[in-house]
Design a protein around this motif. Structure first.
Motif, PDB file in Angstrom:
ATOM      1  N   UNK A 234       4.340  55.497  38.157  1.00  0.00           N
ATOM      2  CA  UNK A 234       4.963  56.260  39.247  1.00  0.00           C
ATOM      3  C   UNK A 234       5.688  55.333  40.217  1.00  0.00           C
ATOM      4  N   UNK A 235       5.538  54.038  40.024  1.00  0.00           N
ATOM      5  CA  UNK A 235       6.226  53.065  40.876  1.00  0.00           C
ATOM      6  C   UNK A 235       7.570  52.702  40.250  1.00  0.00           C
ATOM      7  N   UNK A 236       8.618  52.699  41.063  1.00  0.00           N
ATOM      8  CA  UNK A 236       9.955  52.328  40.573  1.00  0.00           C
ATOM      9  C   UNK A 236      10.517  51.189  41.400  1.00  0.00           C
ATOM     10  N   UNK A 237      11.187  50.226  40.752  1.00  0.00           N
ATOM     11  CA  UNK A 237      11.079  50.009  39.314  1.00  0.00           C
ATOM     12  C   UNK A 237       9.697  49.488  38.925  1.00  0.00           C
ATOM     13  N   UNK A 238       9.299  49.521  37.662  1.00  0.00           N
ATOM     14  CA  UNK A 238      10.088  49.769  36.455  1.00  0.00           C
ATOM     15  C   UNK A 238      10.056  51.208  35.960  1.00  0.00           C
TER      16      UNK A 238
END
Length: 281
Positions: A234-238
């Protein structure tokens, strides 16, 4: 004698054509004439020189240069050139030994890629993959017995950037922890890595026992959230790009994936992957 005069005529014509195309390129570089003034017939003629399997090197080089400039300087000409030139017709020019021709060929591919509409770029990337462009460049350009000149290095860099940019959407897409199809991919990663060594009766154990086993396996794979590893993406990026890469590795290089997934280094890299990407970007 007829053959002799025929060859002499062609060499004379080839030289004249080469000089004419050179003069044309020089004229257009000065911006005196608009690129939009040229007819479809002219584009077809230039494209025909590129599409021929056997053509004078100087004519081919100048024709590629003209096509690149047409694409970059006019949207209308891009559409017309794209109808006359395909990736498949350009690939053979990369398999030759002339680095200047290879450089201009990649420049044309980059120009077509750069000017293509967004929906067309992914299609082009798929075609490049089907034509094994990466392997061809690796074999005939990078590993060739000669140094790569600055212009070739620049064109290779541009091609790499254009293809990597297609991954940005996936890189910035968060995983939906409630999406069962996406969760199934994580289950598949665990299954490939550990089911071969699991006891046969594990699947018939209690729900709590299976949950405990899954948590242990996800921890071994390097997930930060051992209970719900979907949260790691759920973390961006990646974002979803990391999951795409892991799945590709697991499916297409299964033995290596199983072997590497059991090593602490793999777990460290997976855990630190998000931080590395964030710092780099």
């Amino acid at each position: 004698q007829i053959l002799y005069w025929g060859r002499a005529w062609w060499f004379t014509f080839g030289d004249m054509l080469s000089f004419t195309l050179t003069a044309f390129v020089e004229l257009m570089d000065h911006g005196i004439v608009s690129w939009d003034t040229f007819s479809v017939a002219f584009i077809k003629k230039i494209a025909s020189f590129v599409n021929k399997s056997a053509i004078d090197i100087s004519i081919l080089q100048r024709s590629l240069a003209i096509l690149e400039s047409m694409v970059l300087n006019s949207h209308d000409l891009y559409q017309k050139v794209a109808q006359e030139i395909t990736i498949g017709q350009l690939i053979p020019h990369l398999q030759g030994s002339d680095q200047e021709i290879q450089t201009y060929t990649i420049a044309v591919i980059n120009a077509l890629f750069l000017k293509a509409p967004d929906e067309r770029r992914q299609e082009m990337a798929n075609i490049l993959a089907q034509k094994q462009l990466r392997s061809i460049i690796l074999t005939h350009v990078i590993r060739a017995q000669r140094a790569i000149n600055n212009e070739m290095a620049h064109q290779l860099y541009v091609l790499q950037v254009l293809t990597f940019n297609l991954l940005e959407d996936r890189m910035m897409t968060k995983m939906d922890p409630q999406d069962q199809a996406q969760r199934d991919i994580i289950f598949e990663l665990r299954r490939i890595a550990f089911d071969a060594e699991s006891e046969p009766n594990n699947s018939s154990g209690s729900m709590e026992k299976r949950k405990s086993m899954y948590t242990r396996d996800y921890k071994k794979l390097g997930f930060i959230n051992h209970v719900n590893p979907a949260m790691d993406f759920t973390q961006t990026p990646p974002g979803m790009l990391a999951l795409d890469n892991m799945l590709y590795f697991a499916k297409h290089h299964q033995d290596a994936y199983i072997r590497v997934s059991k090593k602490p280094l793999f777990r460290y890299l997976l855990i630190s992957n998000s931080q590395i990407r964030r710092d780099y970007l």
